[in-house]
Design a protein around this motif. Structure first.
Motif, PDB file in Angstrom:
ATOM      1  N   ASP A 165       0.778  -1.164   0.029  1.00 33.62           N
ATOM      2  CA  ASP A 165       0.026  -0.092  -0.025  1.00 33.62           C
ATOM      3  C   ASP A 165       0.937   1.268   0.178  1.00 33.62           C
ATOM      4  OD1 ASP A 165       0.985   0.323   2.460  1.00 33.62           O
ATOM      5  OD2 ASP A 165      -0.764  -0.393   3.607  1.00 33.62           O
ATOM      6  N   GLU A 166       0.260   2.361   0.153  1.00 30.54           N
ATOM      7  CA  GLU A 166       1.030   3.765  -0.141  1.00 30.54           C
ATOM      8  C   GLU A 166       2.013   3.741   1.162  1.00 30.54           C
ATOM      9  OE1 GLU A 166      -2.935   4.049   2.047  1.00 30.54           O
ATOM     10  OE2 GLU A 166      -2.276   3.533   0.250  1.00 30.54           O
ATOM     11  N   VAL A 178       0.255  -6.044   1.196  1.00 30.41           N
ATOM     12  CA  VAL A 178      -1.277  -6.110   1.322  1.00 30.41           C
ATOM     13  C   VAL A 178      -1.352  -7.806   1.199  1.00 30.41           C
ATOM     14  CG1 VAL A 178      -3.212  -5.890  -0.417  1.00 30.41           C
ATOM     15  CG2 VAL A 178      -1.616  -3.989  -0.343  1.00 30.41           C
TER      16      VAL A 178
END
Length: 539
Positions: free
Chosen positions: A428-429, A434
């Motif tokens: 993810d950012e 994930v």
């Protein structure tokens, strides 16, 4: 909670301030006395240790920080540690006060800093070998010292540390060649007249690890392989049999020597155990469970994008190979432990016979579940440790595998340089991996089902439970202070399993190694052999 963080931040600021006050003295020629150290601490903390503002233990930690800051300032204008740094570090070490304030925990776990001069030596021997920055690298220093006409010996201890020179497939993505391995090969190529010795305990466990052994003549002119890549590819396709042929040929030409202990005078006897119907039933139940886990693992590889669910194509060969390898290795270890547990009643009866005959018995165990024990203890609270009740049966190994190695990380597709669709791990950012919720749900359901299966006795705990802790001495490479497991049927507090017994050294010894046989898919009820005894092998 905010007050707690503010207090910790203020204390860290005081420690940094005290260290900064010591840096000029360290960079100069002043002797760092206790008085100088106490003065820096008192000034930074606004009070003395008598006032409770800081402790003597903290003052030595601040001195360590000041040393790091001073050495960092000194190294900003240079790339590498040189021999003069070792001498200067030794001089600086003589200017430091002796650290005599040590907690009981530090003494118990030997938590002491590496002396400054030894740290400098370690830096010279380690990191600079991998570095290729400029002409001052350690590799270039060695080559310049040896000279082009060098005909001495280059002895590589722990040579397998260079095994990553050729790179290869990682568990998720392809890996580049290691800098350490590349530097080792360069050194051999730059000094063609040198004699080379490779010493390793695991040198030939994987064909890729032989890539550094450029002097063995395994590839190149007048060999069966044009280059290193051809050798690795073809031998890998041949599997373990091909690796054994390589070892045989190297031995035949005098290039390979492997030592083993002598078995002269050792006598063997087969101790047979007949499986009971209950043991067959337990074995079959777990064989069926592993079949279910296997099917769920293959499905999880599709859910996470390691395998294309429509075409069946492999999108990430490294991740797929890693998942299957971990599955198979865990399965083999598990069934080996199950068979060991099945043999336990017969082994205990044989041990009793030898003890009654005035002999000592040595049992060789392949696994004691020490790694699982450490992880389980790390998960417990102080209250749970006080009322310890752990299950270290082989069943825990399956649960540990599902929690740590079952494929749940989601992959994202991409096109490689050839235009083929591949996949790689998704983050993810914030850089957090994930996971796939369906794969996680399947894993959690498997864990629940396993908890309902019958427990299996751990061999070490079974022996300790039967003979008593004061009558069993555990000889192990692990820390005996950490052993406090319980048998699967026990519900009382944990038992310490590392007390040394008062064994009689003059008594005849009987060694009973408990090997791990390769299990079949299901138990057949036939006798299991393999527990050997000998009258002359000692501990």
């Amino acid at each position: 909670m905010n007050d707690l963080f503010d207090a910790a931040r203020d204390r860290a600021s005081c420690c940094t301030a005290a260290a900064m006050r010591l840096v000029p003295s360290l960079e100069g020629q002043d002797k760092i006395t206790r008085a100088l150290l106490n003065e820096a601490m008192t000034t930074a903390f606004g009070g003395s240790d008598a006032d409770g503002r800081w402790t003597q233990r903290e003052s030595f930690e601040v001195l360590e920080l000041a040393l790091a800051l001073a050495m960092r300032n000194r190294s900003t204008d240079r790339l590498h540690v040189a021999h003069d740094d070792v001498l200067q570090a030794a001089v600086l070490l003589d200017r430091l006060p002796t650290q005599t304030v040590r907690s009981e925990e530090q003494i118990e776990w030997q938590q002491f800093s590496t002396p400054l001069d030894l740290a400098a030596v370690a830096l010279i021997l380690a990191a600079p070998m991998r570095s290729t920055r400029g002409d001052a690298s350690r590799l270039e220093q060695i080559i310049a010292w040896a000279g082009d006409d060098f005909e001495g010996v280059i002895a590589w201890d722990e040579a397998h540390e260079m095994g990553g020179v050729a790179g290869g497939e990682g568990s998720m993505i392809a890996k580049k060649g290691s800098q350490q391995g590349i530097a080792g090969v360069v050194l051999q190529n730059r000094l063609p007249g040198a004699r080379v010795l490779y010493a390793s305990a695991t040198g030939a466990s994987e064909v890729n690890n032989l890539a550094y052994a450029v002097r063995l003549g395994l590839w190149g002119p007048e060999t069966s392989f044009a280059n290193r890549e051809a050798f690795i590819t073809e031998i890998r396709q041949g599997g373990i049999a091909a690796m054994e042929l390589v070892a045989r040929d190297l031995k035949a030409t005098g290039l390979y020597t492997a030592r083993a202990l002598s078995f002269a005078g050792v006598e063997y006897d087969i101790l047979r155990h007949e499986l009971t119907p209950e043991q067959v039933e337990v074995y079959d139940a777990y064989a069926d469970a592993w079949g279910i886990i296997h099917r769920n693992m293959e499905k999880a590889l599709e859910l996470t994008g390691v395998v294309d669910p429509l075409k069946g194509d492999t999108l990430n060969s490294g991740a797929k190979a890693a998942a299957r390898s971990r599955f198979e290795s865990c399965k083999q270890r598990f069934f080996g432990a199950v068979l060991l547990s099945c043999k336990l009643p017969t082994v205990i009866a044989a041990v009793r016979q030898h003890l009654e005959a005035g002999q000592s018995v040595v049992l060789q165990l392949v696994s004691t579940a020490e790694a699982i024990l450490d992880r389980r203890l790390g998960e417990l609270s102080p209250d749970e440790r006080a009322e310890l009740d752990l299950d270290l049966s082989p069943r825990e190994a399956i649960i540990d595998y599902l929690q740590r190695a079952f494929p749940v990380q989601q992959m994202t597709p991409y096109r490689d340089d050839t235009g083929e669709i591949r996949s790689r791990p998704m983050f993810d950012e914030r850089g957090t991996p994930v996971t796939n919720p369906e794969a996680e749900a399947a894993r959690d359901d498997l864990i629940e089902q396993l908890c309902a299966l019958p427990p299996i006795a751990a061999v070490l705990d079974g022996v300790l439970e039967h003979f008593g802790h004061d009558n069993v001495a555990e000889v192990t490479g692990y820390d005996p202070r950490r052993r406090c497991a319980t048998t699967p049927t026990a519900s009382a507090a944990g038992k310490t399993a590392a007390r040394w017994s008062r064994a009689h050294a003059h008594r005849a010894k009987v060694a009973s190694p408990l090997p791990i046989p390769v299990p079949s898919a299901r138990a057949t009820g036939a006798a299991i052999s393999g527990c050997a005894t000998g009258s002359t092998m000692s501990a």
